[in-house]
Design a protein around this motif. Structure first.
Motif: not given
Length: 404
Positions: A174, A177-178, A180-181, A199, A205-207, A209, A227, A231
């Motif tokens: 997490e 992910r955060q 990257i977001k 992961l 959602s993996w915005d 990336l 993946t 992802l």
């Protein structure tokens, strides 16, 4: 950086243990400007550092905070005042600037010296071959900069391209992910198969990336597919070693063969020994892996000689057996090994029982390579890059054998 270089202790070597990637980078360059060599241990444990210190007397530790072990010379690395302008430092690009050590997965860590010129040339070849040379994206790595994979992708690739260096190392799914977001730029994630397994469990959602690079272990087609589905990016593997740096890549879901970077070439002698010849290396370097080279220069990795096991007159690769084991739904981690009686056994982290694991392996493996004994553990002591050092492996197996 010039001010930091002037402040460094007057010693020939330093252990660059900075956790912040920006501080690690400026410390490495400041040391190079002073003609000091950065030692990059394969692990941060003090016992490993003290062992290396025996061969490099006078080395000091450079990091943001004091080491737990007392009695070691320590220099505190602090971010320089960005408002102060200084003349650019002078580097001897061809002198050894870094001595990185192999991971210890096959024995005692081996020193591998490299110059700044080697890293610069390698980085320029890599980002060009991977289509990253003109991209301004954030380079986020889950691997520490003291490891060659992390050092290349998260420090030297940004230094010699438009890629943006990220100074942190988020570890949990997490947090990654955060990061990257919320990043200011689209983000390229450099990670490992071990990390990717965690992961893909994140149900979100993996915005933002924009790509995934994987290394340190073989990425199975199954994990690559999961993946890509979860992802949203098809991972690309890079191939190399501490001795060579990275020199080839492949998109796992589209190609089986490795494609060398432009400027890299593999050659093979009559005995089957493969060497890498490249503009970033001062001389040809022999590979530890056996490979099969195609006419167009692409190649397949067949594994290491010590990786091959022979049972009942049949041969198999431990790497392939491990891949099949870890690909089983319900197996979080695992590896295979040869027992003293010559039979195959396995260690797994899983809620499945032995029978279920063997049944899952049966369609893919010859009967002689099905593990006769399966040990269940709560965790396998891998290092930060997902590798299992030989000393940790031996300790784990000794404990399991004693328990049984």
């Amino acid at each position: 950086m010039t001010a930091l270089a002037a402040q460094l202790p007057d010693r020939p070597y330093l252990f660059n243990l900075c956790e912040n990637r920006y501080l690690f980078c400026i410390c490495l360059l400041a040391a190079a400007a002073r003609g000091q060599i950065c030692l990059l241990p394969p692990a941060g444990q003090m016992a490993v550092i003290l062992e290396i210190l025996q061969d490099y007397p006078g080395a000091y530790i450079a990091r943001e905070h004091a080491p737990q072990q007392t009695g070691l010379d320590w220099f505190e690395v602090i971010a320089p005042n960005s408002e102060i302008t200084a003349s650019p430092p002078h580097f001897d690009w061809r002198c050894t600037a870094v001595i990185a050590f192999t991971s210890g997965s096959t024995g005692k860590p081996k020193p591998c010296p490299h110059s700044l010129n080697t890293f610069k040339t390698s980085a320029e070849m890599a980002v060009s071959s991977l289509g990253l040379a003109e991209q301004q994206v954030l380079m986020l790595s889950t691997t520490p900069p003291q490891h060659m994979y992390g050092l290349e992708t998260s420090v030297f690739w940004p230094l010699f391209s438009q890629l943006v260096l990220h100074d942190g190392r988020p570890f949990f799914a997490e947090d990654i992910r955060q990061t990257i977001k919320s990043a200011q730029w689209p983000t390229l994630l450099a990670s490992t198969p071990t990390h990717l397994r965690s992961l893909i469990k994140a149900e979100a959602s993996w915005d933002n990336l924009t790509g995934i690079i994987s290394a340190t272990d073989t990425l199975s087609e199954k994990l690559a597919g999961e993946t890509a589905a979860i992802l949203g990016q098809s991972p690309r593997e890079i191939y190399g070693s501490t001795e060579t740096l990275s020199f080839a890549s492949r998109e796992t879901l589209r190609e089986n063969l490795w494609r060398p970077y432009s400027g890299c070439c593999l050659t093979q002698d009559k005995k089957g020994q493969t060497c890498l010849e490249s503009a970033h290396l001062p001389h040809a370097v022999p590979l530890q892996d056996s490979v099969q080279i195609e006419a167009d220069g692409r190649f397949a990795v067949l594994g290491r000689d010590q990786d091959m096991v022979k049972i009942g007159g049949k041969r198999a690769s431990l790497t392939e057996l491990n891949r099949r084991l870890k690909d089983i739904d319900g197996v979080e981690d695992g590896f295979c090994f040869i027992q003293e009686n010559g039979r195959l056994a396995a260690v797994v982290v899983s809620k499945l029982n032995s029978q279920a694991i063997k049944l899952s392996l049966q369609p893919y493996l010859d009967e002689v390579f099905l593990p006769r004994k399966i040990h269940f553990v709560t965790e396998i002591p891998r290092n930060q890059t997902g590798k299992l050092a030989k000393i940790e492996l031996e300790k784990l197996l000794t404990g399991l054998i004693a328990r049984n």
